[in-house]
Design a protein around this motif. Structure first.
Motif, PDB file in Angstrom:
ATOM      1  N   ASP A  58     -30.605  22.527  13.514  1.00 60.30           N
ATOM      2  CA  ASP A  58     -29.206  22.305  13.875  1.00 60.30           C
ATOM      3  C   ASP A  58     -28.338  23.258  13.062  1.00 60.30           C
ATOM      4  OD1 ASP A  58     -26.981  21.009  15.163  1.00 60.30           O
ATOM      5  OD2 ASP A  58     -26.598  19.996  13.253  1.00 60.30           O
ATOM      6  N   GLU A  60     -25.297  24.231  13.098  1.00 62.31           N
ATOM      7  CA  GLU A  60     -23.928  23.866  12.733  1.00 62.31           C
ATOM      8  C   GLU A  60     -23.888  23.067  11.428  1.00 62.31           C
ATOM      9  OE1 GLU A  60     -20.092  21.479  14.583  1.00 62.31           O
ATOM     10  OE2 GLU A  60     -21.482  22.543  15.912  1.00 62.31           O
ATOM     11  N   SER A  61     -24.702  22.012  11.331  1.00 60.67           N
ATOM     12  CA  SER A  61     -24.713  21.226  10.099  1.00 60.67           C
ATOM     13  C   SER A  61     -25.318  22.027   8.947  1.00 60.67           C
ATOM     14  CB  SER A  61     -25.472  19.913  10.300  1.00 60.67           C
ATOM     15  OG  SER A  61     -26.813  20.144  10.689  1.00 60.67           O
ATOM     16  N   ARG A 108     -20.828  15.527  11.719  1.00 55.55           N
ATOM     17  CA  ARG A 108     -21.615  16.143  12.794  1.00 55.55           C
ATOM     18  C   ARG A 108     -22.163  15.079  13.746  1.00 55.55           C
ATOM     19  NH1 ARG A 108     -22.645  19.581  16.625  1.00 55.55           N
ATOM     20  NH2 ARG A 108     -24.779  20.408  16.722  1.00 55.55           N
TER      21      ARG A 108
END
Length: 390
Positions: A58, A60-61, A108
């Motif tokens: 992931d 983004e996180s 998130r």
């Protein structure tokens, strides 16, 4: 599926966001007993290997976690009155505030549609009777696990040494160790930065030293004052902090190594510290918790049958955890036998600290092991250069 995660730590939040990211049709709720924004503890560690995995799973996180982290690339040790010794060729690592990490994962998760209920404590599955899957990630003292401890085959082993998890306003650049000799034996700490103004400081000693110094009966203020004096060499006048954002006071503990023969029971599955713990000295707790989350999501998305998915998760993760717990046992024993190494020159002690997972080291005189290690290290360097010319 309707999924309930009991516990809003790294494992529960990461599992929830990954499952929702994989299939938005899942209804996922996280139940956390603490209010939002409060958590026990200060900074946690992770390593390059974990960051690479998070970025692949992931991005983004992972980016937010990396941006909020403090990195170190060297290690320094102070032993008694000796000048400090530094090692710069070990792998570097990262520190991040536990509260910040949880905030990143929670934000998130919510952005993906996960529902989080703070201030909600779950103690039994009957409170979640409509859930298709209940994920128990409620920590080392898991209430859901304890209700079925006989089925899970739960075992808890207490470590010999006493330890205390603190923070300080001293920001350490390198990962810093300090070993102090007292009339009652050795006491030591290690510290690492986790944000622009704070570091974690973990202190450990034998029970004999703990009692001899009076730490077993000192008030909080008395204990912190004594520890600040003992570790003045690395604190540079900065205070130690013994009360966290959740308002909980730090307490001396003996580390609890938790193992479980089985990790699932019906639609209840264990994850993170509820399933296993590894001694803090190897800095793997957060990585293993996030790894559990990723593996469980993978099993749920590749197996059509829930029972098969939970069995596959248990089988796959137990192999990884056994290796980590073995390394952690050797690491804990190295510290429990610190007097065996403490009289070595600091650079030798620091080198053997890096070799503490060795199964041979406990059975060989430390000085001899160090000399052999240096010979082998030089031989490996020479061989690498020869191969490079070929």
């Amino acid at each position: 599926m309707k999924v309930a995660c009991v516990g809003g730590g790294p494992a529960g939040l990461y599992f929830a966001l990954l499952l929702k990211r994989t299939d938005p049709a899942h209804e996922v709720t996280v139940y956390e007993r603490y209010p939002e924004g409060s958590t026990y503890g200060w900074g946690v560690t992770y390593w390059d290997e974990l960051y690479a995995k998070l970025r692949a799973i992931d991005p983004e996180s992972a980016r937010a976690i990396r941006d909020g982290s403090v990195r170190w690339k060297s290690w320094v040790a102070r032993v008694g009155e000796h000048p400090p010794a530094r090692v710069g060729h070990w792998d570097g690592g990262f520190g991040i505030g536990r509260n910040l990490l949880l905030g990143i994962l929670a934000d998130r998760a919510r952005s993906l549609g996960v529902h989080i209920e703070y201030g909600r404590e779950i103690t039994g599955e009957e409170e979640l009777s409509d859930a298709d899957l209940i994920v128990a990630c409620d920590g080392v003292h898991s209430a859901l696990r304890e209700r079925h401890s006989g089925h899970f085959g739960t075992a808890v082993a207490l470590g010999r040494n006493a330890y205390l998890w603190l923070a300080t306003t001293k920001v350490f650049g390198p990962f810093t160790f300090s070993f102090a000799e007292t009339p009652h034996g050795w006491i030591w700490c290690y510290g690492y930065g986790y944000d622009a103004g704070h570091s974690t400081c973990v202190i450990e000693c034998s029970p004999e030293t703990w009692e001899g110094l009076g730490l077993d009966r000192a008030t909080d203020a008395e204990g912190l004052a004594l520890l600040e004096k003992l570790f003045a060499d690395i604190l540079d006048g900065h205070p130690l902090i013994g009360r966290d954002d959740a308002g909980e006071r730090a307490r001396w503990l003996n580390f609890r190594t938790v193992t479980n023969e089985r990790w699932h029971h019906g639609n209840l599955v264990l994850m993170g510290d509820a399933a296993h713990t590894t001694h803090y000295s190897i800095g793997a707790g957060t990585a293993l918790a996030l790894g559990d989350a990723a593996h469980l999501v993978h099993s749920l998305t590749t197996e059509k049958d829930l029972a098969a998915a939970l069995a596959g998760y248990e089988r796959g993760r137990q192999a990884t955890i056994r290796r980590a717990q073995k390394a952690a046992r050797y690491s804990a024993r190295w510290y429990e036998n610190l007097p065996r190494y403490a009289k070595l020159p600091p650079e030798q002690l620091l080198t053997l600290l890096g070799r503490r997972h060795s199964t041979v080291l406990p059975h060989v005189p430390p000085g001899l092991y160090y000399r052999c290690d240096q010979v082998l290290d030089r031989a490996a360097t020479w061989w690498s250069r020869i191969r490079g010319r070929a």
